[in-house]
Motif scaffolding. Structure first.
Motif, PDB file in Angstrom:
ATOM      1  N   PRO A 109     -11.038  -2.977  48.405  1.00 58.21           N
ATOM      2  CA  PRO A 109     -10.900  -4.437  48.485  1.00 58.21           C
ATOM      3  C   PRO A 109     -10.885  -5.089  47.104  1.00 58.21           C
ATOM      4  O   PRO A 109     -11.593  -4.659  46.192  1.00 58.21           O
ATOM      5  CB  PRO A 109     -12.150  -4.865  49.275  1.00 58.21           C
ATOM      6  N   ASP A 110     -10.080  -6.107  46.955  1.00 63.50           N
ATOM      7  CA  ASP A 110     -10.069  -6.919  45.737  1.00 63.50           C
ATOM      8  C   ASP A 110     -11.269  -7.860  45.795  1.00 63.50           C
ATOM      9  O   ASP A 110     -11.349  -8.725  46.660  1.00 63.50           O
ATOM     10  CB  ASP A 110      -8.761  -7.707  45.648  1.00 63.50           C
ATOM     11  N   SER A 119      -9.147  -6.746  41.083  1.00 55.17           N
ATOM     12  CA  SER A 119     -10.387  -6.665  40.312  1.00 55.17           C
ATOM     13  C   SER A 119     -10.807  -5.234  40.004  1.00 55.17           C
ATOM     14  O   SER A 119     -11.508  -4.983  39.017  1.00 55.17           O
ATOM     15  CB  SER A 119     -11.516  -7.371  41.068  1.00 55.17           C
ATOM     16  N   GLU A 120     -10.395  -4.276  40.834  1.00 50.84           N
ATOM     17  CA  GLU A 120     -10.855  -2.898  40.683  1.00 50.84           C
ATOM     18  C   GLU A 120      -9.856  -2.001  39.960  1.00 50.84           C
ATOM     19  O   GLU A 120     -10.105  -0.806  39.808  1.00 50.84           O
ATOM     20  CB  GLU A 120     -11.159  -2.306  42.064  1.00 50.84           C
ATOM     21  N   SER A 217      -1.886  -0.977  47.396  1.00 53.15           N
ATOM     22  CA  SER A 217      -3.025  -1.705  46.847  1.00 53.15           C
ATOM     23  C   SER A 217      -2.792  -3.201  47.045  1.00 53.15           C
ATOM     24  O   SER A 217      -1.646  -3.668  47.087  1.00 53.15           O
ATOM     25  CB  SER A 217      -3.204  -1.390  45.358  1.00 53.15           C
ATOM     26  N   GLU A 218      -3.877  -3.946  47.219  1.00 59.89           N
ATOM     27  CA  GLU A 218      -3.739  -5.372  47.534  1.00 59.89           C
ATOM     28  C   GLU A 218      -2.947  -6.133  46.473  1.00 59.89           C
ATOM     29  O   GLU A 218      -2.210  -7.070  46.795  1.00 59.89           O
ATOM     30  CB  GLU A 218      -5.124  -6.006  47.705  1.00 59.89           C
ATOM     31  N   LYS A 219      -3.126  -5.753  45.211  1.00 58.64           N
ATOM     32  CA  LYS A 219      -2.402  -6.396  44.109  1.00 58.64           C
ATOM     33  C   LYS A 219      -2.090  -5.347  43.050  1.00 58.64           C
ATOM     34  O   LYS A 219      -2.540  -4.203  43.127  1.00 58.64           O
ATOM     35  CB  LYS A 219      -3.253  -7.499  43.460  1.00 58.64           C
ATOM     36  N   TRP A 220      -1.337  -5.776  42.058  1.00 47.74           N
ATOM     37  CA  TRP A 220      -1.122  -4.959  40.872  1.00 47.74           C
ATOM     38  C   TRP A 220      -2.376  -4.984  40.012  1.00 47.74           C
ATOM     39  O   TRP A 220      -3.250  -5.833  40.175  1.00 47.74           O
ATOM     40  CB  TRP A 220       0.061  -5.489  40.068  1.00 47.74           C
TER      41      TRP A 220
END
Length: 257
Positions: A109-110, A119-120, A217-220
């Motif tokens: 999770p971000d 964030s990760e 992944s939720e984001k780059w």
């Protein structure tokens, strides 16, 4: 597809795409007719039982299966039975599929959704010399290695997709040694990639992840920038012999390449 040890994969997006459940399909079978009955099973549980209507003959059958039927792990047998109109017994079962169901996203999770990056997923780690002096023609010729830190929910056969400026680098597929942390995850920008992306005072570099069932992944990742002066802009301009003063007349070209 492809899925190691299976016939296909089901991702979180597939299950959550529709409130009705997971959309499925059965291709028309030879001799399909009205009042044929088809029954679909997931590990011996009936999830669809349907009698063919007149306007469905020789057409693909679409239907939904409730999302609750899909639990992370393996569906060992996905198949259907066809009971033809007027027959006392069904045909032999269809070919059975083994399907992997996976919902956890690479990177996890971000934790800071207000930020434009995950964030990760930290920035790529570049060589100290590249950080300090940038990428010159010598570095471009030998390629630039980038180390990706291990991340939450890391899994075998995850893929790291690095973007160097506007160029997508060759996808990097993780092996068990990368998951275990015994070998670092190192993606290399080759000379052709560096020249294709061009020179820049601050070329952005970041990456995203996807697993073998195409959970993204939720984001780059967070971006880093690198200075590039590899000589791409010094390449000679192409010569187009059919042009006159920099102009190509399509009529004169007469459909030639």
């Amino acid at each position: 597809r492809p899925i190691v040890d299976g016939d296909g994969g089901i991702s979180k997006a597939v299950v959550e795409d529709s409130e009705k459940g997971v959309i499925c399909a059965i291709n028309p079978w030879l001799g399909m007719q009205e009042d044929d009955t088809v029954t679909v099973f997931l590990d011996a549980v009936t999830v669809f039982d349907h009698t063919v209507l007149a306007d469905e003959v020789d057409k693909r059958l679409f239907f939904f299966v409730e999302a609750e039927r899909f639990v992370p792990g393996w569906i060992e047998e996905c198949y259907y039975l066809l009971h033809r109109k007027g027959e006392t017994a069904p045909d032999d079962p269809s070919v059975k599929l083994r399907l992997r169901v996976k919902f956890d996203l690479p990177g996890g999770p971000d934790k800071e959704p207000h930020l434009p990056w995950h964030s990760e997923l930290g920035i790529v780690q570049l060589p100290d010399e590249v950080i300090e002096q940038g990428v010159d023609a010598e570095w471009a010729a030998k390629g630039v290695p980038m180390t990706i830190a291990r991340y939450p929910a890391i899994a075998l056969r995850d893929t790291v997709q690095v973007k160097w400026g506007s160029v997508f680098l060759k996808p990097f597929v993780l092996e068990q040694e990368h998951v275990d942390g015994t070998v670092p995850i190192v993606v290399r920008a080759e000379q052709a990639d560096i020249l294709a992306a061009g020179d820049s005072n601050g070329l952005p570099v970041h990456y995203e992840l996807y697993d073998e069932v195409w959970n993204l992944s939720e984001k780059w990742s967070e971006r880093t920038t690198v200075g590039v002066d590899a000589g791409a802009w010094r390449l000679d301009a192409p010569i187009i012999k059919q042009s006159v003063n920099g102009v190509i007349d399509l009529k004169e070209l007469n459909q030639q390449d």
